[in-house]
Design a protein around this motif. Structure first.
Motif, PDB file in Angstrom:
ATOM      1  N   ALA A  98     -10.923 103.609  80.799  1.00 38.46           N
ATOM      2  CA  ALA A  98     -11.914 102.214  82.237  1.00 38.46           C
ATOM      3  C   ALA A  98     -10.321 101.392  82.400  1.00 38.46           C
ATOM      4  O   ALA A  98     -10.158 101.739  83.691  1.00 38.46           O
ATOM      5  N   ILE A  99      -9.948 101.708  81.678  1.00 38.01           N
ATOM      6  CA  ILE A  99      -9.072 100.732  82.058  1.00 38.01           C
ATOM      7  C   ILE A  99      -7.929 101.569  82.410  1.00 38.01           C
ATOM      8  O   ILE A  99      -6.991 100.487  84.070  1.00 38.01           O
ATOM      9  N   PHE A 100      -7.209 102.618  81.621  1.00 42.42           N
ATOM     10  CA  PHE A 100      -6.924 103.119  83.010  1.00 42.42           C
ATOM     11  C   PHE A 100      -6.520 103.295  84.374  1.00 42.42           C
ATOM     12  O   PHE A 100      -6.274 102.918  85.642  1.00 42.42           O
ATOM     13  N   THR A 101      -7.988 103.840  84.458  1.00 43.53           N
ATOM     14  CA  THR A 101      -8.412 104.335  86.258  1.00 43.53           C
ATOM     15  C   THR A 101      -8.742 102.715  86.677  1.00 43.53           C
ATOM     16  O   THR A 101      -8.415 102.512  88.105  1.00 43.53           O
ATOM     17  N   ASP A 102      -8.860 101.879  86.958  1.00 46.38           N
ATOM     18  CA  ASP A 102      -8.806 100.034  86.507  1.00 46.38           C
ATOM     19  C   ASP A 102      -7.556  99.848  87.408  1.00 46.38           C
ATOM     20  O   ASP A 102      -7.494  98.885  88.515  1.00 46.38           O
ATOM     21  N   VAL A 103      -6.557  99.950  86.575  1.00 44.10           N
ATOM     22  CA  VAL A 103      -4.750  99.205  86.451  1.00 44.10           C
ATOM     23  C   VAL A 103      -4.790 100.349  87.332  1.00 44.10           C
ATOM     24  O   VAL A 103      -4.061 100.269  88.728  1.00 44.10           O
ATOM     25  N   THR A 104      -4.647 102.187  87.694  1.00 49.40           N
ATOM     26  CA  THR A 104      -4.097 102.866  89.031  1.00 49.40           C
ATOM     27  C   THR A 104      -4.803 103.774  89.137  1.00 49.40           C
ATOM     28  O   THR A 104      -4.295 103.259  90.358  1.00 49.40           O
ATOM     29  N   GLY A 105      -6.092 103.462  89.453  1.00 51.80           N
ATOM     30  CA  GLY A 105      -7.353 104.237  90.375  1.00 51.80           C
ATOM     31  C   GLY A 105      -7.765 105.619  90.510  1.00 51.80           C
ATOM     32  O   GLY A 105      -7.688 106.115  90.845  1.00 51.80           O
ATOM     33  N   LEU A 106      -6.413 105.984  89.357  1.00 51.87           N
ATOM     34  CA  LEU A 106      -6.774 107.738  89.447  1.00 51.87           C
ATOM     35  C   LEU A 106      -8.428 107.829  88.057  1.00 51.87           C
ATOM     36  O   LEU A 106      -7.963 107.245  87.103  1.00 51.87           O
ATOM     37  N   HIS A 107      -9.263 108.510  88.231  1.00 50.90           N
ATOM     38  CA  HIS A 107     -10.270 108.708  87.259  1.00 50.90           C
ATOM     39  C   HIS A 107      -9.490 109.883  86.473  1.00 50.90           C
ATOM     40  O   HIS A 107      -8.801 111.159  86.394  1.00 50.90           O
ATOM     41  N   THR A 108     -10.001 109.938  84.781  1.00 48.22           N
ATOM     42  CA  THR A 108     -10.008 110.917  83.723  1.00 48.22           C
ATOM     43  C   THR A 108     -10.751 111.837  83.472  1.00 48.22           C
ATOM     44  O   THR A 108     -10.984 112.840  82.576  1.00 48.22           O
ATOM     45  N   ARG A 109     -11.749 111.708  84.433  1.00 47.55           N
ATOM     46  CA  ARG A 109     -12.912 112.412  83.955  1.00 47.55           C
ATOM     47  C   ARG A 109     -13.644 113.345  85.229  1.00 47.55           C
ATOM     48  O   ARG A 109     -13.547 112.015  86.531  1.00 47.55           O
ATOM     49  N   LEU A 110     -14.548 113.941  85.831  1.00 46.92           N
ATOM     50  CA  LEU A 110     -14.878 114.251  86.765  1.00 46.92           C
ATOM     51  C   LEU A 110     -16.561 113.492  86.915  1.00 46.92           C
ATOM     52  O   LEU A 110     -16.778 112.680  85.747  1.00 46.92           O
TER      53      LEU A 110
END
Length: 110
Positions: A98-110
């Protein structure tokens, strides 16, 4: 500088906690490096228009209190070194995606 088995184990654990092969496939992350801090560093695709703030490199560092610090880095025009554009500390392993998605805007799962 030599990276020992402990540092490799920490880096592999972080990659597993952030999503492993699914994470790599979804984000295009590459050039994974075990840090001697310990932690994991990887680069994001340069041509992705979905990455916030032109983030090109991410570091996930293991803190002494068994939490993580996530650093998002970019290269500024004409500079050789990377610059930190976002940093979050006190991250637990179940919060990494969730932090990765929040910081980068990239999703890690569909």
């Amino acid at each position: 500088m030599s990276i020992d088995n402990y540092h490799l184990m920490v880096a592999k654990t972080i990659l597993t906690q952030i999503g492993g092969q699914r994470f790599i496939t979804m984000t295009g992350a590459r050039q994974f490096i075990a840090l001697d801090t310990p932690g994991l560093q990887f680069d994001l695709p340069c041509d992705s228009m979905f990455v916030k703030q032109k983030i090109r490199r991410v570091q996930v560092r293991l803190d002494p209190c068994d939490t993580y610090t996530v650093l998002a880095l970019t290269k500024q025009k004409g500079q050789l070194d990377y610059v930190v554009v976002a940093q979050q500390s006190g991250i637990y392993c179940d919060m990494l995606e969730a932090i990765f998605t929040d910081v980068t805007g990239l999703h890690t799962r569909l």
